[in-house]
Design an enzyme around this catalytic site. Structure first.
Site, mmCIF file in Angstrom:
data_model
loop_
_atom_site.group_PDB
_atom_site.id
_atom_site.type_symbol
_atom_site.label_atom_id
_atom_site.label_comp_id
_atom_site.label_asym_id
_atom_site.label_seq_id
_atom_site.Cartn_x
_atom_site.Cartn_y
_atom_site.Cartn_z
ATOM 1 N N GLN A 130 5.116 -46.486 69.192
ATOM 2 C CA GLN A 130 4.801 -47.306 68.023
ATOM 3 C C GLN A 130 4.196 -48.639 68.455
ATOM 4 O OE1 GLN A 130 7.792 -45.964 68.634
ATOM 5 N NE2 GLN A 130 8.478 -44.770 66.867
ATOM 6 N N GLN A 152 -0.446 -44.965 67.438
ATOM 7 C CA GLN A 152 0.682 -44.642 66.563
ATOM 8 C C GLN A 152 1.084 -45.859 65.737
ATOM 9 O OE1 GLN A 152 3.945 -42.695 68.504
ATOM 10 N NE2 GLN A 152 5.307 -42.865 66.750
ATOM 11 N N ASP A 153 1.290 -45.636 64.421
ATOM 12 C CA ASP A 153 1.761 -46.693 63.513
ATOM 13 C C ASP A 153 0.795 -47.873 63.462
ATOM 14 O OD1 ASP A 153 3.897 -45.019 63.297
ATOM 15 O OD2 ASP A 153 5.400 -46.417 64.021
ATOM 16 N N ASP A 176 1.240 -40.985 62.098
ATOM 17 C CA ASP A 176 1.764 -41.793 60.986
ATOM 18 C C ASP A 176 1.081 -43.150 60.933
ATOM 19 O OD1 ASP A 176 3.590 -39.680 60.747
ATOM 20 O OD2 ASP A 176 5.126 -40.728 61.896
ATOM 21 N N ARG A 233 3.415 -36.979 55.810
ATOM 22 C CA ARG A 233 4.781 -36.470 55.833
ATOM 23 C C ARG A 233 5.693 -37.585 55.318
ATOM 24 N NH1 ARG A 233 6.752 -36.219 62.201
ATOM 25 N NH2 ARG A 233 6.083 -38.320 62.819
#
Length: 316
Positions: A130, A152-153, A176, A233
């Site tokens: 992250q 990521q993130d 994500d 998700r």
């Protein structure tokens, strides 16, 4: 009587001062502006200002962990060139006690924030976990013609019951990379997946009517590593995400969505599409627990309705 009158006069003067437009500030890395760093310019803005404070940022790479605190309201950052005016850092989760919430390159807490022609970037890398480029906790934040780049993130829309609007922005990441609890509209944006994973991870509260809304966006992939990507998700069970009139590349999986390995989420997640097009648009093959909106339902996705409530906001 005189004391009361004096108190009223002082209060009026304070209110007028707060509403007085702030002179534009200029940031330039070569010292030709008022400040060399964006943070120094933000710190110079009066606290709790009711007028917009415009900070113009000259081309350059600004390696700083920028924070716009809650007391710095109505701040506007305008870059000279979107691709060449870059605010960047490389923090990531697990490094020196840093977690997702503190890994940001830029943190926006002050309400009524605006940004134009800027790149927000985290360069921690694909294996770092992250690593947030832009973390927003502010209400009524607007981004126009910006790039938000990471892995990521990438983009953390952290706070429930806050609202953000992204117009003609470029957002890219891996896992994500658009996530959080806010209500956010992505209008005519380009969303780039860099590997097989998930675009959104919404944590929308169940009583919040809208989460992430993508209007007329283009979903694409920039590498052969992204050939099986989900639209989202649920980070929390009531995650709300809708794509309306978006162009979906072949990297979007036919099933469309993912339940985060928890079938119970299928009962509560609020996932919808309307008139998706392109090779990734396969409504007949979508998971049964997602929805294809009717024309009447799609007409409810207006900025006025999405950003309504007790204190309506119209970003345009």
């Amino acid at each position: 009587m005189k004391t009361a009158l004096l108190t009223v006069c002082l209060l009026l003067l304070a209110l007028l001062a707060a509403a007085r437009p702030v002179a534009e500030l200029v940031v330039a890395p070569d010292g030709s502006g008022d400040f060399r760093t964006v943070q120094a310019a933000v710190d110079a803005v009066p606290d709790h200002s009711a007028a917009s404070a415009v900070i113009r940022i000259k081309k350059g790479i600004y390696r700083e962990k920028l924070v716009i605190p809650a007391r710095k309201t109505h701040v506007t950052l305008i870059g000279e060139d979107r691709d060449q005016t870059i605010i960047t850092y490389d923090d990531h989760s697990g490094a020196n006690g840093i977690d997702t919430y503190s890994s940001h390159s830029v943190l926006v807490q002050g309400n009524d924030f605006r940004a134009e022609n800027l790149t927000f970037r985290n360069t921690a890398g694909r294996t770092a976990g992250q690593a947030v480029a832009l973390h927003i906790e502010a209400d009524r934040a607007t981004f126009r013609n910006c790039r938000i780049v990471g892995d990521q993130d990438t983009l953390f829309l952290a706070s429930a019951y806050t609202r953000q609007y992204f117009l003609n922005c470029h957002i890219e990441g891996t896992t994500d990379f658009i996530f959080g609890a806010s209500t956010a509209v992505f209008d005519r944006c380009t969303i780039v997946s860099k590997k097989n994973s998930h675009i959104t991870a919404a944590s929308t509260p169940p009583e919040q009517p809208y989460g992430f809304v993508f209007l007329d966006c283009r979903l694409t992939a920039d590498s052969a590593l992204a050939t099986n990507v989900s639209l989202g998700r649920p980070w929390r069970p009531a995650a709300s995400v809708a794509y309306l009139r978006c162009e979906l590349g072949p990297h979007i999986r036919p099933a469309g969505w993912d339940n985060w390995k928890n079938p119970e989420n299928e009962k509560t997640a609020r996932y919808a599409e309307y008139r998706s097009r392109g090779p990734g648009a396969q409504p007949a093959r979508r998971v049964a627990w997602s929805r294809q909106l009717s024309h009447k339902e799609a007409t409810r996705y207006t900025l006025r309705r999405i950003f309504g409530g007790p204190q309506p906001w119209q970003p345009l």
